[in-house]
Scaffold this active site. Structure first.
Site, PDB file in Angstrom:
ATOM      1  N   GLU A   1      39.685  47.332  36.871  1.00 14.99           N
ATOM      2  CA  GLU A   1      40.412  46.110  37.453  1.00 14.99           C
ATOM      3  C   GLU A   1      40.099  45.641  38.785  1.00 14.99           C
ATOM      4  OE1 GLU A   1      44.492  47.116  37.169  1.00 14.99           O
ATOM      5  OE2 GLU A   1      45.090  45.214  38.424  1.00 14.99           O
TER       6      GLU A   1
ATOM      7  N   ASP B   1      47.466  52.092  43.559  1.00 13.78           N
ATOM      8  CA  ASP B   1      47.139  51.329  42.228  1.00 13.78           C
ATOM      9  C   ASP B   1      45.590  51.149  42.020  1.00 13.78           C
ATOM     10  OD1 ASP B   1      47.528  50.248  39.746  1.00 13.78           O
ATOM     11  OD2 ASP B   1      47.802  48.150  40.686  1.00 13.78           O
TER      12      ASP B   1
ATOM     13  N   GLU C   1      57.400  46.813  38.052  1.00 12.26           N
ATOM     14  CA  GLU C   1      57.127  45.369  37.965  1.00 12.26           C
ATOM     15  C   GLU C   1      57.789  44.697  36.869  1.00 12.26           C
ATOM     16  OE1 GLU C   1      52.966  46.239  37.087  1.00 12.26           O
ATOM     17  OE2 GLU C   1      52.491  46.153  39.279  1.00 12.26           O
TER      18      GLU C   1
HETATM   19  O1  GCW Z   1      47.839  47.446  38.689  1.00 14.39           O
HETATM   20  C1  GCW Z   1      48.903  47.006  37.879  1.00 14.39           C
HETATM   21  C2  GCW Z   1      47.982  45.762  37.034  1.00 14.39           C
HETATM   22  C3  GCW Z   1      49.142  45.376  35.786  1.00 14.39           C
HETATM   23  C4  GCW Z   1      49.404  46.853  35.152  1.00 14.39           C
HETATM   24  C5  GCW Z   1      50.226  47.838  36.211  1.00 14.39           C
HETATM   25  C6  GCW Z   1      50.489  49.120  35.546  1.00 14.39           C
HETATM   26  C7  GCW Z   1      49.896  46.961  32.851  1.00 14.39           C
HETATM   27  O2  GCW Z   1      47.684  44.961  37.713  1.00 14.39           O
HETATM   28  O3  GCW Z   1      48.249  44.668  35.066  1.00 14.39           O
HETATM   29  O4  GCW Z   1      50.234  46.420  34.154  1.00 14.39           O
HETATM   30  O5  GCW Z   1      49.197  47.942  37.130  1.00 14.39           O
HETATM   31  O6  GCW Z   1      49.819  49.927  35.557  1.00 14.39           O
HETATM   32  O7  GCW Z   1      51.688  49.173  34.991  1.00 14.39           O
END
Ligand code: GCW
Length: 677
Positions: free
Chosen positions: A389, A361, A282
């Site tokens: 989340e 995720d 990311e």
């Molecule tokens: O799911 C995603 C989240 C991000 C997070 C990332 C991760 C900390 O939306 O906010 O960043 O995973 O776990 O690195």
């Protein structure tokens, strides 16, 4: 009286129930502590405070005492034997484990180390507060050495995916001056056996390593140490860039830079637990920039912390967020294996690969990540998200222990042998020296810590399962309810019922059949937005068309992901007839008219499940309302507000999702609720 939410489950509420037998709790505590800031000292103070509050009894704390006095004795085995001579039943005690021997005139609480003794004291207080003292000798050892939280706190004071206010650790770019909350939080965590906290976000900022902040980290660690909670930090892989113009992990200058800064940190935090690293994910920098492997990257940090006894948690959440939707075989769920399997055995001994529970995720339903079954010569840990989340962000209530347990109890059948995820991450299955748990709570400055009183059952359960994954979700929950809300049977039954139905309800009205959560994937991760999932590079695809839906992850026709599992499991997931209904659309691309094992079609299941899930959310409100007067008004109203919101929002979910799939499929609901006008 206002309820002080910051106490969480450590309320030590006075026991005032009929038939309560006033225990003969000794009037003296003997705390065999090494120093005034040691966990055993804390244990003595905590026992004094707890007994005073629960039983209205004043108890003295002494540093030593004779064996014939009636006392609660707490300390390490070594300290105990030095004063009182040998004691039996301690041979099986491991690091952080405790022995608790309760009798009416004498209570002995011993740890192999001081932290273990503190855990024993918290267990004794929990039993006292639940009016459930177990007589005789109990020995309890943690199943894994690493039981940490990962706080995603940013240095500007915000918390990524946190729903409980601002950071307890940072403000305006620096570590806060007042570390009271850091200490209070460490206390809560210690009471459920958590022994490490990563204080800053995995999306890490190099400014954490400034002199001023390193000093600040020292203050935070000092605040947590009396609770046996070690501080750790997340690192930005490119931190040396500013000074050296490079962050190549195989460049000796870079290596030396990390060794030096690590030494500086250990001067301020001599017992630092270690580092957590999110690399090449990311947009975060990492070793791939220099054509180095992820193991090269991880091992660079491992070398730096090794002389200090630290560990490196290296995240397996590495994937390309620009994958091609047009390509039928692209699959983000394959990324972890692609990046990590060939590196098995190449990580230094003090590296732990930290794997999110599923391959994508933190979705409402995922299969266990196949990476757990694929790394045999690498220590691993599971990453669980306590902060919901994708599960309603504490505006909805979902008790997560049942979800976690499904993953922890999942048997990978590696080499056709029992290979439960919990036994892999404990280090037992593949005989690894390290392993364990990383939970992401999102705790903030809100008095409730997480933004919701009820959500605290998740933090409590996280700690309990990290200690012992064989515990039952419902047993954990009921202990938490007694500690948090008291003994009223109706309160216990009602909160149990809501909690145990909460995950199925949320799954039903969000994304069922393994299709993923169906929330807005691009920005908020909150509320329904199934259309956002397809046609972008993020790879959380539904592949929902007019006739068919689901990801084809089969070996022959799809992305091959089913083949990432050991053969006995691959055979199930690869076969549309053998795949359980709740993961059907995770592994298979099928017509909306496909029959499930239940006999329903996929589309009818969508309609029915969404109506059922939303109906449960309406009932939760009535159930919660029925507790009025049985718990304090403040917490009652706080939760009623959330349940009411959830009930309304579940209807929004129900209607948007059912309408969306009706619009795509044009197949009307057999019960006439969707597609009739
Ligand atoms: O799911 C995603 C989240 C991000 C997070 C990332 C991760 C900390 O939306 O906010 O960043 O995973 O776990 O690195």
């Amino acid at each position: 009286l206002a309820e002080d939410g910051s106490r969480g489950w450590l309320r030590y509420a006075p026991i005032n129930i009929e038939g309560y037998s006033t225990l003969e709790v000794p009037s003296t505590i003997v705390a065999l502590n090494s120093t005034k800031t040691s966990p055993v000292f804390t244990a003595g103070q905590e026992l004094q405070k707890g007994i005073n509050s629960i039983l209205a009894k004043n108890v003295k704390v002494l540093a030593t005492g004779h064996s014939n006095t009636s006392a609660i004795i707490v300390g390490t085995i070594d300290a105990y034997t030095a004063v009182y001579g040998n004691i039996t039943d301690t041979e099986s005690l491991e690091d952080d484990g405790f022995l608790l021997h309760s009798a009416s005139d004498k209570v002995v609480i011993l740890g192999r180390n001081e932290r273990g003794a503190l855990y024993g004291a918290f267990e004794y207080l929990s039993q006292l507060a639940r009016n459930n003292i177990t007589a005789g000798v109990q020995v309890s050892n943690p199943q894994a050495p690493i039981r940490w939280t990962n706080e995603w706190d940013n240095m500007d004071g915000s918390i990524e995916r946190g729903y409980g206010g601002a950071s307890n650790y940072f403000q305006g770019g620096y570590v806060v001056d007042n570390v009271t909350r850091a200490a209070e939080y460490a206390r809560l965590l210690a009471s459920v056996g958590i022994n490490g906290v990563i204080v800053n976000n995995v999306n890490a900022n190099a400014a954490l390593l400034s002199d001023r902040n390193v000093k600040g980290l020292g203050r935070l660690a000092d605040a947590m140490r009396p609770y046996g909670v070690q501080l750790g930090i997340s690192l930005n892989f490119a931190s040396p860039q500013a000074a050296l113009g490079t962050f190549d992990p195989l460049d000796p200058k870079v290596d030396a830079w990390w060794a030096n800064i690590t030494d500086q940190i250990y001067k301020k935090v001599p017992d630092m637990a270690g580092f957590l690293v999110k690399a090449n994910s990311e947009g975060q920098p990492g070793p791939l920039t220099y054509n180095r492997t992820l193991a090269d990257g991880a091992n660079m940090f491992a070398r730096a912390v090794k002389p200090h006894g630290g560990v490196v948690m290296f995240r397996a959440f590495v994937y390309d967020n620009h994958i091609t939707y047009a390509n039928w075989t692209s699959d983000r769920a394959n990324a972890q294996l692609e990046f990590f399997q060939h590196l098995d055995g190449k990580f230094d001994e003090n590296v732990v690969v930290q794997i999110k529970y599923g391959p994508i995720d933190f979705q409402v339903r995922e299969p266990a990540s196949p990476l757990f079954g694929a790394l045999h010569n690498t220590s691993t840990a599971i990453e669980l998200q306590v902060t919901p989340e994708y599960l309603g962000q504490n505006c909805h209530f979902v008790y997560l222990a049942p979800l976690w347990k499904e993953i922890l109890d999942f048997d990978m059948r590696t080499d056709s042998r029992p290979s439960k995820v919990k036994d892999i991450i404990s280090g037992e299955r593949f005989k690894r020296p390290l392993g364990g748990y990383a939970g992401v709570p999102g705790a903030g400055t809100n008095t409730t810590w997480l933004g919701s009183h009820m959500a605290m059952s998740n933090l409590y359960a996280y700690g309990k399962l990290a200690w012992d994954a064989s515990l039952g979700s419902e047993d954990i929950l009921q202990d938490w309810i007694r500690l948090t809300f008291g003994f009223d049977q109706k309160v216990i039954d009602t909160i149990t019922d809501i909690s145990m139905k909460s995950w199925p309800a949320y799954e039903n009205y969000s994304g069922n059949l393994g299709v993923q959560t169906l929330t807005d994937i691009l920005y908020t991760h909150f509320g329904p937005n199934p259309a956002s999932q397809d046609n972008n590079g993020w790879g959380q695809w539904l592949r929902a068309g007019n006739v068919t839906i689901g990801m084809d992850r089969t070996i022959e026709n799809g992305t091959g992901n089913a083949g990432n599992y050991p053969p006995e499991i691959a055979e199930i997931y690869n076969d549309v007839d053998k795949t359980p209904d709740n993961l059907l659309l995770w592994f298979h691309h099928v017509p909306y008219t496909q029959r499930l094992k239940s006999g329903k079609t996929v589309i009818q299941h969508f309609y029915d499940a969404h109506y059922e899930g939303a109906a449960s959310a309406q009932i939760f409100v009535q159930q919660w309302e029925s507790l009025k007067g049985k718990i304090d008004d403040e917490r009652h109203e706080h939760q009623l507000f959330r349940q009411t919101y959830q009930a309304g929002h579940s209807l929004v979910w129900r209607d948007s999702i059912t309408q969306y799939f009706y619009n795509l499929s044009r197949i009307a609901d057999e019960s006439g609720r969707v597609g009739t006008h």
